[in-house]
Design an enzyme around this catalytic site. Structure first.
Site, PDB file in Angstrom:
ATOM      1  CE  LYS A  29      42.825  15.865  -2.692  1.00  0.00           C
ATOM      2  NZ  LYS A  29      43.877  15.242  -3.590  1.00  0.00           N
ATOM      3  CG  HIS A  74      36.001   9.395  -5.351  1.00  0.00           C
ATOM      4  ND1 HIS A  74      36.770   9.134  -4.238  1.00  0.00           N
ATOM      5  CD2 HIS A  74      36.844   9.996  -6.241  1.00  0.00           C
ATOM      6  CE1 HIS A  74      38.006   9.546  -4.437  1.00  0.00           C
ATOM      7  NE2 HIS A  74      38.076  10.069  -5.640  1.00  0.00           N
ATOM      8  CB  SER A 107      42.608  18.168   0.961  1.00  0.00           C
ATOM      9  OG  SER A 107      43.342  17.425   0.010  1.00  0.00           O
TER      10      SER A 107
END
Length: 265
Positions: free
Chosen positions: A45, A100, A130
């Site tokens: 995010k 990630h 988020s």
């Protein structure tokens, strides 16, 4: 912990069914990054799809037709993810990849290649909010609780991909490498030259980037939000003064000595 389906690999939480020890070990130790690879790396995010969209437009001379016809699962694949790894390995060069992963479990081959990493950071308060609304739709998360509950999990690193602080600091540790480029979500928003077709609204309207494109086993489209607002500072509408002060205290403690100033400081 916000999920009952986590396992830990080298200190970082991952989701069972979406990741595995075998895949993560392969990616860390055997995945070969090529000299002409470009990897979009983020903590969740923090602008992953935005950076993918920008790079996709650059590679196609600004022509939006290709990115407007690529579904979520056809985007630059996450190398650590079970359902994306095979496609990543099969891509012809030059490859555009995503991850990630914190640096300590990123492919070791990176250290001996000229592959480029673009690391995008975002104000962790906005990441928190988020991430919370995204997590509502993720089946890996159970007993999510309130935003206040989630903030405690976030600050302690008990969320997918672990601590934001540890993630960012792991990559800051290699910021002097010539093939690592750092940019923030906030800086991207300030660039007047960012092509209109990479705007948040354009991506939100793109039918190929909707949660319906994701497997039902992964996401609950009616509850989670893939693209919510895409603005900076929305955390102020969600965190109380006390929560904000608590977040700031943890932030200062964990980021002490990093030696960088961010747009949100």
């Amino acid at each position: 912990m916000s999920s009952e389906t986590y396992f830990t690999y080298k200190g970082t939480p991952f989701a069972e069914g979406e990741h595995s020890v075998e895949t993560l070990s392969f990616v860390e130790n055997e995945f070969q990054l090529l000299d002409d690879d470009t990897v979009v790396v983020t903590y969740p995010k923090s602008g992953t799809f935005w950076m993918q969209e920008i790079l996709g437009l650059i590679r196609n001379d600004g022509d939006p037709s290709r990115v407007q016809n690529l579904g979520v699962l056809e985007r630059p694949p996450w190398i650590e993810h079970e359902c994306f790894l095979k496609r990543a390995l099969a891509l012809p060069p030059p490859r555009l990849l995503s991850s990630h992963l914190p640096f300590h479990v990123f492919p070791k081959s990176f250290l001996h290649s000229k592959a480029k990493v673009i690391y995008t950071m975002r104000n962790p308060r906005d990441v928190l909010v988020s991430f919370y609304y995204f997590a509502k739709g993720c089946k890996a998360f159970k007993n999510l609780g309130t935003l206040a509950d989630f903030m405690e999990e976030f600050l302690s690193g008990n969320v997918l991909y672990g601590s934001w602080f540890d993630h960012v600091k792991s990559w800051i540790g290699v910021k002097e490498r010539p093939n690592v480029f750092f940019v923030t979500y906030e800086e991207l928003q300030q660039l007047d030259s960012v092509v209109e077709n990479a705007s948040f609204q354009k991506m939100k309207e793109n039918k190929m980037l909707q949660p319906s494109q994701l497997p039902e086993r992964f996401f609950k489209p009616m509850k989670g939000i893939m693209f919510r607002k895409g603005i900076c500072g929305d955390w102020k509408n969600h965190l109380t003064v006390a929560q904000s002060e608590h977040f700031d205290h943890v932030y200062r403690e964990k980021m002490q000595g990093v030696g960088l100033t961010f747009p949100w400081d």
